[in-house]
Design a protein around this motif. Structure first.
Motif, short mmCIF file in Angstrom:
data_model
loop_
_atom_site.label_atom_id
_atom_site.label_comp_id
_atom_site.label_asym_id
_atom_site.label_seq_id
_atom_site.Cartn_x
_atom_site.Cartn_y
_atom_site.Cartn_z
N ASP A 1 87.54 70.54 -14.79
CA ASP A 1 88.14 71.02 -16.21
C ASP A 1 88.64 72.54 -16.10
OD1 ASP A 1 85.65 72.01 -15.15
OD2 ASP A 1 84.68 72.32 -16.97
N ALA A 2 89.11 73.01 -15.09
CA ALA A 2 89.71 74.32 -14.89
C ALA A 2 90.90 74.25 -15.70
CB ALA A 2 89.66 74.76 -13.43
N GLU A 3 91.27 75.47 -16.33
CA GLU A 3 92.28 75.76 -17.11
C GLU A 3 92.56 74.83 -18.18
OE1 GLU A 3 95.52 75.90 -14.34
OE2 GLU A 3 94.51 77.32 -12.86
N GLY A 4 91.37 74.44 -18.91
CA GLY A 4 91.19 73.52 -20.04
C GLY A 4 90.73 74.12 -20.99
N GLY A 5 90.05 73.37 -21.74
CA GLY A 5 89.48 73.75 -23.13
C GLY A 5 88.11 74.59 -22.70
N THR A 6 87.39 75.04 -23.85
CA THR A 6 86.16 75.88 -23.72
C THR A 6 85.18 75.26 -24.53
OG1 THR A 6 87.75 77.77 -23.67
CG2 THR A 6 85.34 78.03 -24.08
N ARG A 7 83.90 74.87 -23.97
CA ARG A 7 82.82 74.56 -24.72
C ARG A 7 81.86 75.21 -24.11
NH1 ARG A 7 82.96 68.17 -24.27
NH2 ARG A 7 81.23 68.36 -25.88
N ILE A 8 81.56 76.32 -24.53
CA ILE A 8 80.54 77.02 -23.68
C ILE A 8 79.02 76.61 -24.16
CG2 ILE A 8 79.40 79.29 -23.49
CD1 ILE A 8 82.13 80.66 -24.28
N GLY A 9 79.06 76.32 -25.56
CA GLY A 9 77.54 76.04 -25.87
C GLY A 9 77.17 74.66 -25.37
N VAL A 10 77.87 73.83 -25.12
CA VAL A 10 77.54 72.28 -24.70
C VAL A 10 77.29 72.36 -23.24
CG1 VAL A 10 78.63 70.00 -24.22
CG2 VAL A 10 79.03 71.34 -26.63
N SER A 11 78.09 73.35 -22.53
CA SER A 11 77.88 73.58 -21.27
C SER A 11 76.65 74.07 -20.92
CB SER A 11 79.23 74.27 -20.49
OG SER A 11 80.25 73.58 -20.64
N LEU A 12 76.52 75.17 -21.51
CA LEU A 12 74.93 75.67 -21.15
C LEU A 12 73.79 74.85 -21.74
CD1 LEU A 12 75.69 79.36 -22.44
CD2 LEU A 12 75.84 78.43 -20.12
N GLN A 13 74.02 74.26 -22.93
CA GLN A 13 72.86 73.16 -23.13
C GLN A 13 72.86 72.02 -22.13
OE1 GLN A 13 73.72 71.98 -27.35
NE2 GLN A 13 72.36 73.55 -27.96
N GLU A 14 73.87 71.55 -21.58
CA GLU A 14 73.79 70.78 -20.59
C GLU A 14 72.77 71.02 -19.34
OE1 GLU A 14 76.52 68.10 -17.47
OE2 GLU A 14 77.48 69.28 -19.03
N PHE A 15 73.26 72.46 -18.93
CA PHE A 15 72.38 73.45 -17.90
C PHE A 15 70.92 73.28 -18.24
CE2 PHE A 15 70.27 77.12 -16.32
CZ PHE A 15 70.58 77.19 -15.03
N LEU A 16 70.78 73.68 -19.48
CA LEU A 16 68.95 73.88 -19.80
C LEU A 16 68.59 72.46 -20.07
CD1 LEU A 16 69.82 76.71 -22.44
CD2 LEU A 16 68.75 76.80 -20.21
N GLY A 17 69.28 71.44 -20.01
CA GLY A 17 68.70 70.00 -20.38
C GLY A 17 68.20 69.45 -18.92
N ASN A 18 68.70 70.19 -17.91
CA ASN A 18 68.29 69.57 -16.45
C ASN A 18 67.25 70.35 -16.02
OD1 ASN A 18 68.31 69.22 -13.73
ND2 ASN A 18 70.31 68.53 -13.87
N THR A 19 65.99 69.77 -15.73
CA THR A 19 64.75 70.39 -15.51
C THR A 19 64.98 71.04 -14.01
OG1 THR A 19 63.99 68.42 -14.22
CG2 THR A 19 63.35 69.00 -16.61
N ARG A 20 65.70 70.57 -13.04
CA ARG A 20 65.87 71.32 -11.86
C ARG A 20 66.79 72.81 -12.32
NH1 ARG A 20 68.80 67.42 -7.77
NH2 ARG A 20 68.53 69.31 -6.52
N TYR A 21 67.55 72.71 -13.09
CA TYR A 21 68.60 74.12 -13.24
C TYR A 21 67.63 75.02 -13.93
CZ TYR A 21 72.56 70.96 -11.88
OH TYR A 21 73.24 70.09 -11.25
N VAL A 22 66.79 74.49 -14.81
CA VAL A 22 66.03 75.64 -15.62
C VAL A 22 65.02 76.22 -14.78
CG1 VAL A 22 64.04 75.53 -17.25
CG2 VAL A 22 66.01 74.32 -17.74
N THR A 23 64.77 75.55 -13.51
CA THR A 23 63.87 76.03 -12.56
C THR A 23 64.56 77.41 -11.97
OG1 THR A 23 62.58 74.14 -12.23
CG2 THR A 23 62.43 75.84 -10.50
N VAL A 24 65.98 76.95 -11.63
CA VAL A 24 66.79 78.14 -11.09
C VAL A 24 66.80 79.22 -12.08
CG1 VAL A 24 69.06 78.72 -10.28
CG2 VAL A 24 67.96 76.56 -9.80
#
Length: 377
Positions: free
Chosen positions: A271-294
């Motif tokens: 998805d490089a050099e394309g659109g911007t969806r910061i909120g959706v991407s960060l919420q995807e990170f926070l929705g993964n329990t493994r990533y939240v531990t990081v």
């Protein structure tokens, strides 16, 4: 709000029902390969809007099935073969112009499809989800010199925390009975030295979230090289990129050579050099329990211009939660390198209260200067 007509041409309804799937297959045969999610959006938009005529249907398809001028050049003649000729611009409702959604234009009168991609120069935020394989050029001699300095200084810039595990040490509040007993066996039961245990200090985790959207393509390569230096010299680092989706890139960045590591990302970060969806991407990170531990207790660094499209509330909520999870949340943006910069855009003004520090970073040299600042703190 977009106009919604109350009466739809019945012949158009029949043509849509009979021809829409053949039309999509024809687009694919002509070279416009529309992924299944966008086809689904196209069909949902037809149901939601209820096109009055072929012109309405044309613009519903143009806004959901195409992402560039090249796509439109394939789409337009194919649509005409299946549904007939249409006007080049959507008709406006003369009786209620306030209810008509204007056709968006990019900077300098760009067509909406160019603006969606972030403009030809990559200076604007877009929303394109088209997959592409970016090409990151090799690092210059100056970049390699700064990278060597970063590897030497990064350890001192990361804050430390007491380990939860007890380790043998010269001093400490806990007696190391197991070690004392082992040594006493060699001394016929005599305790010669009183051994102790303590909780040594260790580096906090580091979480890097790198914006690779179209508006950041001039800086993405430098940010990824910085991430490569961090992965190579720090103990616990996780790196993610985001544009329209979230991608974990820690493992590819473990390659020893910086050019090989960054070049390998062209097959990973689609998805490089394309659109911007910061909120959706960060919420995807926070929705993964493994990533939240990081993120918990980590030094979180977001490298982004913060130019979010659409509703900024998901971005605000995600950044707020990241701030609460992490030890510190730093936001590095190339825009802040300008002394006249003020975070007045909707996205940045919404998240500013959750950010511990906002700094200007546009390349490796400015990143090194911020590392020096962290060391002094």
């Amino acid at each position: 709000m977009p106009r919604r007509c109350s009466v739809t041409d019945r012949s158009l309804v029949l043509r849509i029902g009979d021809h829409v799937h053949g039309f999509l297959r024809d687009l694919h045969d002509q070279g416009l390969r529309v992924p299944l999610p966008r086809r689904r959006v196209f069909l949902q938009a037809i149901e939601a809007v209820g096109p009055c005529d072929a012109t309405d249907l044309y613009w519903i398809g143009a806004s959901t099935l195409t992402m560039s001028r090249e796509d439109l050049e394939v789409y337009s003649p194919t649509f005409e073969r299946w549904f007939g000729a249409v006007a080049t611009r959507p008709a406006r409702d003369q009786e209620s112009p306030d209810d008509e959604t204007p056709v968006p234009h990019g900077k300098g009168g760009e067509a909406p499809f160019t603006a969606a991609l972030g403009g030809q120069a990559g200076l604007e935020a877009g929303y394109s989800e088209r997959e592409r394989h970016p090409v990151f050029g090799p690092a210059s001699a100056e970049d390699r010199e700064v990278l060597s300095l970063l590897r030497r200084e990064l350890r001192g810039a990361v804050p430390t925390v007491r380990s939860r595990r007890r380790r043998p040490g010269r001093r400490g509040p806990w007696i190391d009975l197991a070690r004392i007993c082992r040594e006493s066996w060699r001394g016929h039961g005599e305790i010669v030295t009183l051994r102790r245990r303590n909780r040594p200090r260790r580096q906090r985790r580091v979480l890097l979230l790198i914006d690779v959207s179209g508006s950041m393509k001039q800086h993405s390569a430098g940010y990824l090289r910085f991430a490569h230096a961090a992965v190579g010299c720090l103990d616990r680092v996780e790196v993610f990129t985001f544009g329209t989706r979230l991608t974990r890139v820690t493992e590819p960045l473990r390659a020893r050579d910086v050019d090989a590591a960054v070049a390998s990302l062209s097959d990973v970060v689609l998805d490089a050099e394309g659109g911007t969806r910061i909120g959706v991407s960060l919420q995807e990170f926070l929705g993964n329990t493994r990533y939240v531990t990081v993120a918990r207790g980590a030094l979180v660094i977001v490298l982004s211009d913060g130019l979010e499209r659409g509703d900024c509330r998901p971005m605000q909520a995600a950044v707020r939660r990241l701030s609460l999870l992490g030890h510190r949340l730093l936001w590095w943006t190339p825009l802040a390198c300008d002394p006249a910069y003020r975070p007045v855009t909707r996205g940045m003004s919404a998240v500013l209260g959750s950010v511990d520090a906002l700094a200007g970073v546009r390349d490796l040299r400015t990143a090194y200067e911020q590392v020096q600042t962290l060391i002094r703190e």
